[in-house]
Each structure stands twice: as C-alpha cells, then as structure tokens.
Motif scaffolding. Structure first.
Motif: not given
Length: 480
Positions: A63-67
């Motif tokens: 997910p975007f939040e992890d990257a």
C-alpha cells in the motif's frame, strides 16, 4: 538507479582531471577501478534495496502508506549511502600508495595533512549534495508519475528547504574556495600551481553538474505551484497539483490542494444553494460567514408579489408534468426582469413569487426599479404561451414600498431568509386586489411617491385592505 550510479561517471571525470594535472596516469586504472566498484557496483546494489519498497508499491504489492516514508526519504538515504561509499573510495586512494606501494609506478606528489583532510571531507560532501539533488529531481518525476495514475500525494515532509539551500550554497561556493585556500597555505611553486589548477578544474565541472540539478529540484516545485495559483486566480477551481518535494514547499503544495478543494466545495455549495435561494442572498450569507445566519435588520425596500390568474382552473386541465414544465418556463421569464433591475427573488410561492428591491442587496431607486421590473414582466408574458402544452399565463402584480425587516428565520438546522413587516403584507394584498379592479399591476401610494414623475400612474381611489384599520390609496401604472 541510473540517477544514483551517475556518481560513478562524475568520479571517472574527476579522476581523469586529477591524473592529467599530476601526470600520474599509472595510478588511473587502480583509482578508476575502485571508484567503479564502489560507486557503480556497490551503489547499484544499495540503490536497488532502497528502492525496493517503492517498486513493490508501484507493482501493487504494497500500500501507498507503507511506501510513502521511503519515497519521502529517498534523496537523503541515497545521498548518505553514496557519501559513505565516496569516503571509503577517497580513503583508499589516499592510503593505497603507502599501504600497498608499487615500485614500478612512480610515486605520487606528496600531499599535506590539511589537503588530505580537506579531500576526505569535501569530496564526500560534494557527492552527497550532488546525489541528493539528483534524486530530489527524480523524486519530482516519481511523485508526478504516482499522482497522474493514482491521485496520491505525499503527506510526510522530512526535508527542509533552508537546509537544502544552505548545503547547495556551501558546496557551490565555499567548498571550492576552501580547497584553493588550503592549497595556498600548503604548497608553493609548481606544486601550488597544479594543485590550484586541479581544484579549479574539478570545481568548475562539479559546480556545472550540480547547479543544473539543484536548480531543477529547488525551483520546479515552486514553478508548478505558481502556475496552479495562476489557474485558480483565473477562476478554474478544478486544478489539483502533485506534491513533488519533501520539504516546506511540498507541504505548502499539499495545503494549496486542500485550500482549492475547500474553495471548490464552497463554489458547489454556492451553486447548489443558489438554486433554492437567490444567488445574491446565498452570496450575502457566505460573505458574512459566521454560522450562516443573517441577523435581522430594518431597511426601506420595495416588495413585489406576482401570481397567475386562474391557475387552479388551468391546473385541472393539464397533466402535472406538462404543468410543471410550463410553470418553470413562465417563472424563468418572470425572474429575468426582476434580476435585471436589481431585485432579489426571496421565494417561489406556488405559481407566484415574492421579490424585493434594496433588501438584502442595495438597490438605488428601488421603487422605480420595482415598477420597471413589473412593466417588463407584463411585456414578457403578454401574448405568450408556455411549455409543451402552450399555456398562456396572465400575471397579476402587487407592489409596496416601506420599512422591511429582513433576516434568517427557522429552527435548528432549518433556516430560511425572509422579509417581514406591513410593507410585505400590503404588497401581497395588492396583488390579490387586481382581480377586483381588473388591473394587472397595483401600486401603493408609498411606491408611487418614491418614483417621482418617472411613470404615469392612474389613481384608483382608496380601498380597505385586510389587516389594516384604515383605507389605502392605490394606483395602477400605464405600462405603455
């Protein structure tokens, strides 16, 4: 990865300049080999590992939040690793002639301790700055790529614009001057000349390469934001721009997007509100802010009521869908002259409407404006049929001028802007009295007096009006 390992190409150029001025070509293979091993081979592996979380996000596996944190920190992480590799590379080059001497290779000209320390400090600092801004420039492309395809923007900001600018100025200006000063204090004669020539040549090349990426990474986000502001200033609220930097400018861009979204919602509210409340009333409420309530105020105004003669009989003969189509077309026709003369439609009352002049919007000469609107309404509807059923509507109008109380009325979350007072009641009664006098426009004495000699009025005497103890002088106006 290509941006990160470009440091190896810069190093080959720097090494070539150094061995050319020092006439130490025998050392070139070893120096270039260690540079390629560290800044190309090891750096490529390190860069791939740094980019791996971002690659997984782009591939849909994360997910975007992890990257997002890795995306934001990509410039500083990449630059710091390259700086460490550069420090190891410079350390090897400085110590190799002493730790692993080669009798077949001429000895390098000796360096002072100050020059060696400066080299160990400034070259890693240069590579850090160079890679930082190269990857910052790439970050702008990456964020734009993500924004175009997913609409996602950065919301974490670890960079500092002042620090970026300070480091850029330090490396571009102070570092080359420091190298020259150390040479002046450490050497003399021919040695001084070639040391200064080497430092100047390397500095010119390094500055030229660095300035390009510094300029792009620092100024591009500002140009994007500036263009977006110009677009919004021209009235286009649909703009939304990518956040392409990890510093205060990027944070400002994110806040700009939030601001434009708020303006866009405000405009949508205004447009929607304006369909149920006159646009000018909606605009007045929005401009005054607060809790959306207009406090009561008293002002002299002219009130105009309209109604359709025999509407109940007409409604019995026409299907509801055709009736509403004809009525909407009729009301749009009536609405135009009222707005054209500065009036505000407060509400639609079945087949009629209730309009005001000079409340809540200022309307100089409001009595005359009300009469002109009434005459134009009669001219617009006379001899005309409306809707698919081609229905003729005969309009009756009552007009009164005097003190009016205006403000928000209601309970809880249900509010309406309305006008109250004897002037309002009189205008409504005059509209109904048209039926008794066979007229299309009836005007109160106060309205006639407010118009001066601008119109020709015909007195119809005095008549009792429901809700008033005394009689009221009434007039009709010559529409020709």
């Amino acid at each position: 990865m290509l941006r990160a390992i470009s440091a190896a190409g810069v190093d080959v150029a720097f090494t070539s300049i150094f061995v050319a001025f020092a006439d130490a070509w025998a050392y070139a293979p070893r120096s270039i080999a260690v540079g390629l091993f560290l800044l190309l081979g090891v750096n490529a592996l390190v860069s791939w590992r740094l980019f791996r979380p971002i690659e997984e996000y782009l591939g849909g596996r994360r997910p975007f939040e992890d990257a997002e944190r890795r995306i934001t920190q990509l410039p500083v992480l990449t630059a710091s690793r390259v700086a460490l590799l550069a420090l190891a590379m410079v350390g090897f080059r400085v110590t190799a002639p002493y730790l692993w001497p080669n009798e077949t290779v001429p000895a390098l000209p000796s360096q002072t301790l100050a020059d060696t320390v400066a080299l160990l400090l400034m070259l890693p600092l240069f590579y850090f700055t160079y890679i930082y801004f190269v990857i910052s420039d790439y970050l702008g492309d990456l964020c734009g790529f993500i924004f175009e395809r997913t609409g996602r923007n950065l919301s974490l900001f670890f960079g500092r614009y002042r620090l970026k600018l300070g480091i850029a100025l330090l490396v571009i200006s102070l570092a080359p001057m420091t190298g020259v000063v150390i040479d002046l204090l450490s050497y003399d004669g021919v040695k001084l000349q070639y040391e200064i020539a080497t430092d100047v040549a390397i500095a010119l090349m390094g500055v030229a390469v660095s300035v390009y990426f510094i300029w792009r990474s620092l100024l591009r986000p500002i140009r994007i934001l500036s263009r977006a502001m110009s677009t919004v200033a021209s009235g286009d609220m649909s703009v939304r721009v990518p956040v392409t930097s990890n510093d205060e400018v990027g944070e400002l861009t994110g806040q700009f997007n939030t601001m434009v979204e708020g303006l866009r919602e405000r405009e949508q509210i205004r447009e929607t509100f304006g369909r149920y409340v006159d646009e000018s009333v909606a605009s007045t409420i929005l401009q005054r802010g607060g809790n959306g309530v207009l406090a009561g105020e008293t002002r002299e105004a002219t009130i105009l009521f309209t109604d359709v003669s025999g509407f109940t009989t007409i409604a019995e003969k026409i299907p509801p869908d055709q009736l509403f189509g004809a009525l909407n077309e009729y009301l749009e026709t009536v609405l135009a002259p009222i707005r054209a003369h500065g009036g505000v439609v407060n509400t639609f009352i079945g087949d009629g409407l209730f309009a005001s002049f000079n409340m809540p919007l200022a309307c100089p000469g409001h009595a005359s404006a009300g009469i002109r609107a009434a005459i134009d309404i009669q001219r617009a509807v006379a001899g005309r049929s409306f809707g698919e059923a081609r229905v003729p509507f005969v309009t009756r109008i009552g007009i009164s001028t005097g003190a009016v109380i205006g403000g928000s009325i209601g309970a809880g979350q249900r509010l309406s802007f309305t006008l109250l007072g004897d002037t309002v009641n009189l205008a409504a009664r005059l509209e109904k009295l048209n039926k008794d006098h066979g007229t299309s426009i009836l005007v109160a004495e106060t309205t006639r007096a407010g118009c001066g000699t601008e119109f020709v009025f015909k007195p119809l005497g005095s008549t009792a009006v429901r809700g008033r103890s005394g009689s009221v002088a009434i007039f009709t106006v010559d529409t020709l």
